[in-house]
Design a protein around this motif. Structure first.
Motif, mmCIF file in Angstrom:
data_model
loop_
_atom_site.group_PDB
_atom_site.id
_atom_site.type_symbol
_atom_site.label_atom_id
_atom_site.label_comp_id
_atom_site.label_asym_id
_atom_site.label_seq_id
_atom_site.Cartn_x
_atom_site.Cartn_y
_atom_site.Cartn_z
ATOM 1 N N ILE A 92 0.874 -1.347 0.009
ATOM 2 C CA ILE A 92 0.037 0.058 0.069
ATOM 3 C C ILE A 92 0.896 1.385 -0.065
ATOM 4 O O ILE A 92 0.634 2.248 -0.881
ATOM 5 N N TYR A 93 1.995 1.334 0.945
ATOM 6 C CA TYR A 93 2.806 2.591 0.881
ATOM 7 C C TYR A 93 3.861 2.678 -0.299
ATOM 8 O O TYR A 93 3.695 3.586 -0.623
ATOM 9 N N PHE A 94 4.052 1.559 -0.997
ATOM 10 C CA PHE A 94 4.828 1.603 -1.928
ATOM 11 C C PHE A 94 4.018 2.224 -3.158
ATOM 12 O O PHE A 94 4.601 3.080 -3.973
ATOM 13 N N SER A 95 2.838 1.818 -3.258
ATOM 14 C CA SER A 95 1.745 2.402 -4.437
ATOM 15 C C SER A 95 1.582 3.702 -4.083
ATOM 16 O O SER A 95 1.350 4.590 -5.277
ATOM 17 N N LYS A 96 1.515 4.169 -2.986
ATOM 18 C CA LYS A 96 1.347 5.546 -2.543
ATOM 19 C C LYS A 96 2.328 6.430 -2.901
ATOM 20 O O LYS A 96 2.126 7.535 -3.420
ATOM 21 N N LEU A 97 3.558 5.872 -2.466
ATOM 22 C CA LEU A 97 4.793 6.599 -3.041
ATOM 23 C C LEU A 97 4.782 6.740 -4.614
ATOM 24 O O LEU A 97 5.307 7.724 -5.157
ATOM 25 N N SER A 98 4.595 5.573 -5.268
ATOM 26 C CA SER A 98 4.893 5.621 -6.848
ATOM 27 C C SER A 98 3.740 6.589 -7.429
ATOM 28 O O SER A 98 3.831 7.127 -8.302
ATOM 29 N N THR A 99 2.473 6.526 -6.840
ATOM 30 C CA THR A 99 1.425 7.270 -7.318
ATOM 31 C C THR A 99 1.716 8.791 -7.176
ATOM 32 O O THR A 99 1.537 9.714 -8.235
ATOM 33 N N GLU A 100 2.299 9.079 -5.946
ATOM 34 C CA GLU A 100 2.760 10.502 -5.745
ATOM 35 C C GLU A 100 3.832 10.971 -6.590
ATOM 36 O O GLU A 100 3.617 12.270 -7.117
ATOM 37 N N ILE A 101 4.871 10.101 -6.965
ATOM 38 C CA ILE A 101 5.880 10.555 -7.758
ATOM 39 C C ILE A 101 5.469 10.737 -9.293
ATOM 40 O O ILE A 101 5.807 11.472 -9.843
ATOM 41 N N ILE A 102 4.478 9.740 -9.643
ATOM 42 C CA ILE A 102 4.166 9.807 -11.160
ATOM 43 C C ILE A 102 3.411 11.084 -11.215
ATOM 44 O O ILE A 102 3.241 11.812 -12.459
ATOM 45 N N THR A 103 2.353 11.516 -10.247
ATOM 46 C CA THR A 103 1.718 12.885 -10.258
ATOM 47 C C THR A 103 2.470 13.993 -10.442
ATOM 48 O O THR A 103 2.514 14.834 -11.435
#
Length: 583
Positions: free
Chosen positions: A88-99
């Motif tokens: 979950i936290y890695f998905s959150k990290l990746s989504t924030e970076i891609i945004t």
């Protein structure tokens, strides 16, 4: 130099640098990975204890057995929980970076020089922002998280194996350099092919976009088969490249499972053959076999993710090259303009990658609050000249002065505030009328309504179901060309620019809309310098000066009456139109 800048290692370092702003979340994710790994490798130890005490030593203590079962179940639950949380936290990290990446790319796109859009189709930029960033998201979501987890798992398991039986662990560790070599070979052969796949997908998007946008022309001229043929060629090339990737994966990655399994079995047999005196407890042997299985999984996982990694690297290269591309250059002068005076001094201009000058030795002096018309046949340089005045392109030679200041010295804010254009085909956004005028600028609604009324749009507003708040629809398809032009003028009226350019604004509208625009122009001329690029010469007879262009040169200039008396090119064009003949 550029090849080195965008090497695989430099791209990975640049991708990882985006974690620097999110250190806390990354540290928390790493802690969860470590906890997940500890709970995962503790399970075989509990099983080993069970085998050693219960099966080998025949110690059947009910309480001990129940505790072992509880510990085992609890470890499985915690292992699953930690795995879930770190995912979950890695998905959150990746989504924030891609945004963050997408916002940065959009900012880059909005600051690109106009020449970029002349050379590249819009859909190729869309592909980078949407499709390529999705590939990069897999780098953060799959590759990084998997690499961290598997590296920690591999290190801890290998250390434990050396404690249990160092000879078998030593033989098993030989697998690591073999896998690294295979990964390097895979990268060498797969990266160029993945580049071709990405390029073919971008080309496919461009072609489909062209087909959809030009569907009426394609059907009219019966070109459906030709375009289907183009799509088939691109798809076939893409298929061949994807098959090549599958072959590389099949040769270098898939056999690893068999290879590693064989090495594991051979290592166990070899240890027992070389060291027959060594007595290996059944419990240790069971734990070791379990760890060997876990040791292989990280290596196999990392190896099998090479294709995803290479896709992410290729996509990242395209993204970073786009982000690093030069922006439109503006000056630093932020002083407000006092007038709309324009002077073009010995202007020459040619488009990038062309040898022929489009404009040749253009000299024009346009006084403040005057009306100047640019006329000429198609390709004479009228629109190019307007683009230079707008600051979209830099001149090849000469200088353009606005309010006695060189145009290249003016800041972006001053340039856009004081020079505006009404295009032949104004862009209508999906939204209400108020939003289409404000364009999210901080403008009072009362001012927008006044601008709409001045733009002769009262009749349109009354006919719309929700008045000013009516949704205009995609591209304003429900509006006439004249209504679109009037909306374009209303956008200008709310900002009161010093200089206003009309680019063929009356070329394809009805006579009623033309009269409305002429009426608006009369009021605008009292406050602003007006430049009209005209096709209908009847609309510019009242201009203070008419400049006639032909093949990039000024061939005539003067008022309507003066040019008619000369009986030159303007006279010829005006006479043809007056007699309802096309030029």
């Amino acid at each position: 130099m550029e090849e080195k800048k965008y090497s695989s290692w430099n791209i990975i370092k640049r991708l990882l640098s985006y974690y620097s702003k999110k250190k806390n979340l990354l540290i928390l994710s790493c802690i969860l990975i470590i906890l997940s790994t500890i709970t995962e490798i503790a399970s075989p130890i509990i099983l080993s204890n069970f085998i050693n005490n219960v099966i080998n030593n025949n110690i059947f203590k009910k309480k001990s057995i129940i505790l072992l079962i509880i510990y085992f179940i609890m470890l499985q639950i915690f292992s699953s929980l930690f795995n879930y949380l770190y995912s979950i936290y890695f998905s959150k990290l990746s989504t924030e970076i891609i945004t963050e990446l997408r916002i940065k790319m959009m900012k880059t796109a909005l600051k690109q020089p106009m020449k970029i859009f002349d050379k590249k189709p819009i859909s190729s930029i869309v592909t980078k922002i949407v499709t390529d960033t999705e590939s990069v998201k897999e780098f953060y979501e799959v590759i990084v998280s998997s690499f961290l987890k598997n590296s920690i798992l591999f290190t801890v398991i290998l250390a434990t194996m050396f404690i249990l039986e160092w000879r078998m662990a030593l033989i098993s560790s030989i697998i690591t350099p073999i896998i690294i070599i295979i990964i390097i070979i895979h990268q060498h052969y797969s990266k160029p092919i993945i580049k071709k796949i990405k390029n073919s997908l971008s080309k496919l998007n461009n072609t489909i976009s062209e087909i959809i946008n030009g569907i009426t022309i394609i059907q009219q001229f019966k070109q459906e088969k030709n375009f289907i043929k183009q799509i088939n060629i691109i798809n076939n090339n893409n298929y061949i490249n994807k098959m090549n990737i599958l072959k590389i994966d099949g040769l270098l990655l898939r056999p690893l499972l068999t290879l590693i399994s064989s090495i594991i079995l051979s290592s166990i047999i070899l240890i027992l053959q070389l060291f027959p005196a060594v007595i290996v407890k059944i419990s240790i042997l069971h734990t070791f076999i379990n760890y060997l299985r876990h040791l292989n999984e990280p290596i196999i996982t990392i190896a099998n993710q090479q294709t995803i990694l290479q896709q992410a690297i290729v996509s990242s290269e395209r993204i970073f090259k786009f982000i690093d591309s030069p922006s439109q250059i503006y000056g630093s002068n932020t002083e407000p303009l006092n007038s709309g005076q324009i002077k073009l001094n010995h202007i020459f201009f040619k488009y990038p990658q062309t040898k022929k000058n489009i404009l040749k030795n253009i000299n024009i002096n346009i006084p403040d609050k005057s009306c100047v018309a640019l006329v000429g046949k198609t390709g004479s340089g009228k629109t190019t000249l307007s683009n230079l005045i707008l600051g979209h392109y830099s001149v090849t030679k000469g200088t353009i002065y606005v309010d006695k200041k060189p145009i290249n010295s003016l800041s972006h804010k001053i340039l856009r505030k004081n020079i505006a254009i009404v295009q032949q085909e104004p862009t209508i956004l999906y939204g209400n009328l108020i939003k289409n005028i404000s364009l999210d600028r901080k403008i009072e609604q009362k001012k927008i309504i006044r601008a709409l009324q001045k733009s002769q749009l009262q009749e349109l507003i009354e006919n719309l179901p929700d008045g000013y708040m009516s949704i205009l629809g995609q591209h304003g398809n429900s509006l006439s060309q004249g209504e679109k032009q009037l909306i374009g003028i209303a956008r200008i009226l709310v900002s009161n620019p010093k200089i206003l350019i009309f680019d063929e604004a009356t070329a394809s509208i009805d006579s009623e809309s033309e009269q409305k625009i002429q009426k608006i122009l009369l009021s605008i001329r009292k406050k602003s310098t007006v430049i009209i690029i005209a096709h209908r010469l009847s609309t510019i007879v009242d201009a203070d000066m008419i400049i006639v262009l032909d093949k990039g040169k000024i061939v005539e200039r003067g008022s309507h009456e003066q040019l008619i008396k000369k009986k030159g090119l303007y006279y010829s064009m005006y006479t043809y139109q007056k007699n309802n003949k096309s030029i």
